[in-house]
Write an enzyme that holds these catalytic residues in place. Structure first.
Site, PDB file in Angstrom:
ATOM      1  N   ASN A   9       0.861  -1.177   0.000  1.00 48.57           N
ATOM      2  CA  ASN A   9       0.000   0.000   0.000  1.00 48.57           C
ATOM      3  C   ASN A   9       0.902   1.234   0.000  1.00 48.57           C
ATOM      4  O   ASN A   9       1.537   1.533   1.004  1.00 48.57           O
ATOM      5  CB  ASN A   9      -0.895  -0.039   1.250  1.00 48.57           C
ATOM      6  CG  ASN A   9      -1.712   1.219   1.445  1.00 48.57           C
ATOM      7  OD1 ASN A   9      -1.796   2.056   0.547  1.00 48.57           O
ATOM      8  ND2 ASN A   9      -2.323   1.354   2.619  1.00 48.57           N
ATOM      9  N   TRP A  10       0.934   1.914  -1.137  1.00 46.19           N
ATOM     10  CA  TRP A  10       1.851   3.059  -1.257  1.00 46.19           C
ATOM     11  C   TRP A  10       1.290   4.316  -0.609  1.00 46.19           C
ATOM     12  O   TRP A  10       1.982   5.336  -0.535  1.00 46.19           O
ATOM     13  CB  TRP A  10       2.160   3.335  -2.738  1.00 46.19           C
ATOM     14  CG  TRP A  10       2.984   2.274  -3.414  1.00 46.19           C
ATOM     15  CD1 TRP A  10       3.317   1.038  -2.919  1.00 46.19           C
ATOM     16  CD2 TRP A  10       3.577   2.353  -4.722  1.00 46.19           C
ATOM     17  NE1 TRP A  10       4.081   0.348  -3.829  1.00 46.19           N
ATOM     18  CE2 TRP A  10       4.247   1.132  -4.956  1.00 46.19           C
ATOM     19  CE3 TRP A  10       3.600   3.329  -5.720  1.00 46.19           C
ATOM     20  CZ2 TRP A  10       4.945   0.867  -6.142  1.00 46.19           C
ATOM     21  CZ3 TRP A  10       4.282   3.068  -6.901  1.00 46.19           C
ATOM     22  CH2 TRP A  10       4.949   1.849  -7.105  1.00 46.19           C
ATOM     23  N   LYS A  11       0.029   4.279  -0.192  1.00 44.85           N
ATOM     24  CA  LYS A  11      -0.609   5.457   0.415  1.00 44.85           C
ATOM     25  C   LYS A  11      -0.394   6.685  -0.485  1.00 44.85           C
ATOM     26  O   LYS A  11      -0.429   6.552  -1.696  1.00 44.85           O
ATOM     27  CB  LYS A  11      -0.093   5.664   1.847  1.00 44.85           C
ATOM     28  CG  LYS A  11      -0.257   4.387   2.684  1.00 44.85           C
ATOM     29  CD  LYS A  11       0.017   4.549   4.133  1.00 44.85           C
ATOM     30  CE  LYS A  11      -0.151   3.201   4.826  1.00 44.85           C
ATOM     31  NZ  LYS A  11       0.041   3.300   6.275  1.00 44.85           N
ATOM     32  N   HIS A  95      -9.344   0.854   5.178  1.00 44.51           N
ATOM     33  CA  HIS A  95      -8.070   1.070   5.861  1.00 44.51           C
ATOM     34  C   HIS A  95      -8.305   1.987   7.072  1.00 44.51           C
ATOM     35  O   HIS A  95      -9.113   2.922   7.005  1.00 44.51           O
ATOM     36  CB  HIS A  95      -7.060   1.702   4.903  1.00 44.51           C
ATOM     37  CG  HIS A  95      -5.678   1.709   5.458  1.00 44.51           C
ATOM     38  ND1 HIS A  95      -5.269   2.641   6.391  1.00 44.51           N
ATOM     39  CD2 HIS A  95      -4.625   0.883   5.262  1.00 44.51           C
ATOM     40  CE1 HIS A  95      -4.020   2.386   6.725  1.00 44.51           C
ATOM     41  NE2 HIS A  95      -3.603   1.327   6.064  1.00 44.51           N
ATOM     42  N   GLU A  97      -6.726   4.399   8.225  1.00 43.11           N
ATOM     43  CA  GLU A  97      -6.545   5.835   7.957  1.00 43.11           C
ATOM     44  C   GLU A  97      -7.805   6.438   7.344  1.00 43.11           C
ATOM     45  O   GLU A  97      -8.173   7.567   7.633  1.00 43.11           O
ATOM     46  CB  GLU A  97      -5.316   6.046   7.055  1.00 43.11           C
ATOM     47  CG  GLU A  97      -4.032   5.824   7.846  1.00 43.11           C
ATOM     48  CD  GLU A  97      -2.845   5.363   7.024  1.00 43.11           C
ATOM     49  OE1 GLU A  97      -2.883   5.446   5.787  1.00 43.11           O
ATOM     50  OE2 GLU A  97      -1.864   4.890   7.644  1.00 43.11           O
ATOM     51  N   GLU A 167      -5.110  -5.283  10.641  1.00 42.27           N
ATOM     52  CA  GLU A 167      -4.084  -4.261  10.869  1.00 42.27           C
ATOM     53  C   GLU A 167      -4.343  -3.563  12.199  1.00 42.27           C
ATOM     54  O   GLU A 167      -5.133  -2.611  12.263  1.00 42.27           O
ATOM     55  CB  GLU A 167      -4.118  -3.223   9.742  1.00 42.27           C
ATOM     56  CG  GLU A 167      -3.900  -3.804   8.364  1.00 42.27           C
ATOM     57  CD  GLU A 167      -3.373  -2.755   7.396  1.00 42.27           C
ATOM     58  OE1 GLU A 167      -2.298  -2.992   6.837  1.00 42.27           O
ATOM     59  OE2 GLU A 167      -4.010  -1.711   7.233  1.00 42.27           O
ATOM     60  N   GLY A 173       2.660   2.030  10.885  1.00 44.09           N
ATOM     61  CA  GLY A 173       3.576   3.155  10.733  1.00 44.09           C
ATOM     62  C   GLY A 173       4.305   3.532  12.010  1.00 44.09           C
ATOM     63  O   GLY A 173       4.937   4.589  12.080  1.00 44.09           O
ATOM     64  N   SER A 213       3.669  -2.402  10.256  1.00 38.25           N
ATOM     65  CA  SER A 213       5.123  -2.462  10.393  1.00 38.25           C
ATOM     66  C   SER A 213       5.733  -3.800   9.968  1.00 38.25           C
ATOM     67  O   SER A 213       6.698  -4.273  10.567  1.00 38.25           O
ATOM     68  CB  SER A 213       5.543  -2.093  11.818  1.00 38.25           C
ATOM     69  OG  SER A 213       5.103  -0.778  12.125  1.00 38.25           O
ATOM     70  N   GLY A 234       2.946  -1.140   4.286  1.00 35.68           N
ATOM     71  CA  GLY A 234       2.998   0.285   3.967  1.00 35.68           C
ATOM     72  C   GLY A 234       4.429   0.729   3.718  1.00 35.68           C
ATOM     73  O   GLY A 234       4.959   0.581   2.622  1.00 35.68           O
TER      74      GLY A 234
HETATM   75  P1  PGA Z   1       2.992   0.120   7.708  1.00 37.18           P
HETATM   76  O1  PGA Z   1       1.506   0.352   7.122  1.00 37.18           O
HETATM   77  O2  PGA Z   1       3.505  -1.137   7.073  1.00 37.18           O
HETATM   78  O3  PGA Z   1       3.748   1.338   7.303  1.00 37.18           O
HETATM   79  O4  PGA Z   1       2.855  -0.022   9.196  1.00 37.18           O
HETATM   80  C1  PGA Z   1       0.648  -0.728   6.929  1.00 37.18           C
HETATM   81  C2  PGA Z   1      -0.659  -0.252   6.372  1.00 37.18           C
HETATM   82  O5  PGA Z   1      -1.095   0.858   6.720  1.00 37.18           O
HETATM   83  O6  PGA Z   1      -1.296  -0.947   5.553  1.00 37.18           O
END
Ligand code: PGA
Length: 251
Positions: A9-11, A95, A97, A167, A173, A213, A234
């Protein structure tokens, strides 16, 4: 059939030049026979990437979100119908976020999942608990409720198209990863819950990914747990070398 999936997931990262550079490195990589790689870049790169990926096996493209309506006066949004019209096979839905920053409720996500399924997209449905819920040891009931409220009324054909990504919000993150045992505990609970809502066969065939992570250094240990079928990654998906290591972290 249950599949091993390494999803990136490149966000909202990378300009066109650096997105292309990363994509070219990934698409040049040999994907192991037992792994499906899914890349979720920002919307603006989807059309180009899906065309480039069309001739490569086990290398698929995902959107990071879709709207719950097919079309309408929704400035800035993108619908499942539009994604399907450029042959995007997967879409991340729910997600954390988006749940937090865009107030996406379980009810809203249920509509998005249905809309994606109506257009033949495979949702990667995200769930996961915040830290205070984990501290109160209510994480399993919290996550199973998210699943019931968003996926519980799907029919058997529909639920079979879903990938679940667990998640834990406290691990996204933050550099803090759930331990392989914590991931396995939740993944097993999710699989049992899917079995009780639907059938054991559907649960056994479902891919359940861990996210939060995941790195080249911990992917193998997490993916080797029996109910963990891969990762939604991510930060570590933004670097070709580390994501390629993650793609190669399945036994
Ligand atoms: P992260 O993000 O690997 O940077 O913790 C994972 C995600 O949000 O899908």
């Amino acid at each position: 059939m249950r599949k091993n999936i390494a999803a990136g997931n490149w966000k909202m990262f990378k300009d066109a030049a650096s997105a292309n550079e990363l994509f070219e490195k990934l698409i040049a990589t040999e994907i192991p026979e037992n792994v499906i790689t899914v890349i979720a870049p920002p919307f603006i790169y989807l059309k180009e990437f899906v065309q480039k990926a069309s001739s490569k096996d086990r290398f698929l493209i995902a959107a990071q979100n879709c709207h719950h309506a097919t079309e309408g006066a929704y400035t800035g949004e993108v619908s499942a119908m539009m994604l399907k019209s450029i042959n995007i096979p997967y879409v991340i839905i729910g997600h954390s976020e988006r749940r937090e920053q865009h107030a996406e409720s379980n009810e809203m996500l249920k509509m998005k999942v249905l809309e994606a399924l109506n257009y033949g997209l495979n949702p990667i449905f995200c769930c996961g608990e915040p830290l205070e819920i984990r501290k109160r040891e209510e994480h399993i009931s919290f996550v199973t409720k998210q699943i019931t409220e968003s996926l519980g009324t799907l029919n058997h054909d529909q639920i079979s198209q879903i990938v679940i990504a667990y998640e834990p919000i406290w691990a996204i993150g933050t550099g803090e990863t759930a331990s392989p045992e914590q991931a396995q505990e939740m993944h097993e609970a999710i699989r049992n819950h899917i079995s009780s809502l639907f059938t054991e066969e559907i649960a056994n065939n479902m891919s359940i990914l861990y996210g939060g992570s995941v790195k080249a250094s911990n992917a193998n240990e997490i993916f080797s747990k029996p109910d963990v079928d891969g990762g939604l990654v991510g930060g570590a998906a933004l670097d070709a070398d580390s994501f390629i290591k993650i793609i190669n972290s399945f036994r």
